[in-house]
Design an enzyme around this catalytic site. Structure first.
Site, short mmCIF file in Angstrom:
data_model
loop_
_atom_site.label_atom_id
_atom_site.label_comp_id
_atom_site.label_asym_id
_atom_site.label_seq_id
_atom_site.Cartn_x
_atom_site.Cartn_y
_atom_site.Cartn_z
N HIS A 83 -0.51 -0.88 2.60
CA HIS A 83 -0.86 -1.14 4.00
C HIS A 83 -2.33 -1.56 4.12
O HIS A 83 -3.18 -1.10 3.37
CB HIS A 83 -0.61 0.10 4.85
CG HIS A 83 0.85 0.43 4.99
ND1 HIS A 83 1.51 1.22 4.09
CD2 HIS A 83 1.76 0.03 5.90
CE1 HIS A 83 2.79 1.32 4.47
NE2 HIS A 83 2.97 0.61 5.56
N ALA A 129 1.50 -5.79 10.32
CA ALA A 129 0.74 -5.06 11.34
C ALA A 129 -0.74 -5.46 11.34
O ALA A 129 -1.24 -6.04 12.30
CB ALA A 129 0.89 -3.56 11.12
N THR A 130 -1.43 -5.16 10.26
CA THR A 130 -2.89 -5.34 10.21
C THR A 130 -3.34 -6.75 10.59
O THR A 130 -4.32 -6.92 11.32
CB THR A 130 -3.40 -5.00 8.79
OG1 THR A 130 -2.98 -3.67 8.50
CG2 THR A 130 -4.90 -5.07 8.69
N ASP A 187 8.39 2.79 13.54
CA ASP A 187 7.81 2.56 12.22
C ASP A 187 7.22 3.88 11.69
O ASP A 187 6.50 4.58 12.40
CB ASP A 187 6.69 1.51 12.41
CG ASP A 187 6.17 0.96 11.11
OD1 ASP A 187 6.92 0.96 10.12
OD2 ASP A 187 5.00 0.50 11.10
#
Ligand code: 13P
Ligand code: ZN
Length: 275
Positions: A173, A225-226, A79
């Protein structure tokens, strides 16, 4: 099946694959167990900082052995790769897919670097993802008002030959500070203009409707992700403040379970279970 083949198939059939970042054995286990329970394919992603944290060999070995153990269809992906050297290290270790992220460079520079990545990954038969446009990274200003232009996306894919393209349609993000404006109309136009599979970065914190809408309008890979990190740590913090237990093998499992539940939920949002 090669990931680039599956993504190309998903492009035709308007489906999306969940691409989940893992950080350690526990998050890896939570993610892969969800894939096993639902019998769904999944992309396992590693960022450069997770590679630095676990060590490349360790991270790859853990991922490969858990894929075998759960007997799931899964691919290993780099990534936000920042350099061709890192891509090479990962491809040499058997990654199925790599992202080269030159999105902060000019269009021409991005084309140059991404084309090199494509040529380089050819001999490995690996999937190559690049990014075009501004998708705020952690700590960067979230709203830019700039979206990937369909014409640019078309030209970029023609010039580079990437299999997958991350696009800027209003996502960012990390968790959103304000409700994001996601331009599914622009996504739809981009999707018609290019044969590349389209990737949504910044999957955390998006509503179920937006995630579903993104798939309908052409997204084929959704990065998460987070929310995984947050779900795991929130449960762990709670457990640690509510127990005197010091055996980590007893404390971690409920936090791993939370990750499994989260990933299952996201997989079902992206592709509802047939009834
Ligand atoms: P989130 O951390 O916002 O889920 O974004 C994930 C991502 O895009 C990884 O590349
Ligand atoms: Zn990302």
């Amino acid at each position: 099946m090669l990931l680039k083949e599956l993504l190309s198939d998903y492009k035709q059939t308007r489906q999306a694959l969940l691409a989940a970042n893992f950080y350690n054995f526990e998050t890896l286990k939570g993610i892969t167990r969800a894939a096993a329970l639902l019998e769904r394919p999944v992309i396992l992603q590693l960022s450069e900082s997770s590679i630095d944290y676990m060590g490349l060999d360790m991270a790859v070995s853990m991922a490969r052995s858990i894929i075998r153990e759960y007997d799931i269809n899964a691919w290993l992906h780099l990534d936000h790769g920042s350099s061709l050297e890192l891509l090479q290290r990962c491809l040499d270790k058997g990654f199925d897919s790599v992202m080269i992220d030159a999105s902060e460079k000019s269009f021409e520079e991005n084309v140059k670097i991404s084309s090199k990545a494509v040529r380089f990954a050819e001999s490995y038969n690996a999937n190559v993802e690049a990014e075009l446009g501004y998708v705020a990274k952690l700590g960067q200003k979230q709203e830019s008002g700039e979206y990937t232009k369909p014409d640019d996306a078309k030209r970029f894919v023609e010039l580079t030959g990437v299999n997958a393209l991350a696009v800027a349609i209003g996502t960012a993000h990390g968790f959103y500070k304000r409700k994001p404006v996601i331009r599914l109309d622009i996504l739809n136009m981009i999707s018609k203009e290019t044969p590349a599979a389209l990737v949504l970065h910044g999957g955390s914190g998006l509503s179920d409707e937006i995630l579903k809408g993104a798939v309908i309008n052409g997204i084929n890979k959704i990065n998460l992700a987070t929310e995984t990190k947050n779900t795991f740590m929130k449960k762990l913090k709670f457990l640690l403040t509510h127990t005197e237990e010091i055996d980590l093998r007893k404390v971690f499992p409920p936090a791993i379970d939370e990750v499994t539940d989260l990933i299952k939920k996201k997989m079902i949002i992206i592709k509802p279970i047939d009834v």
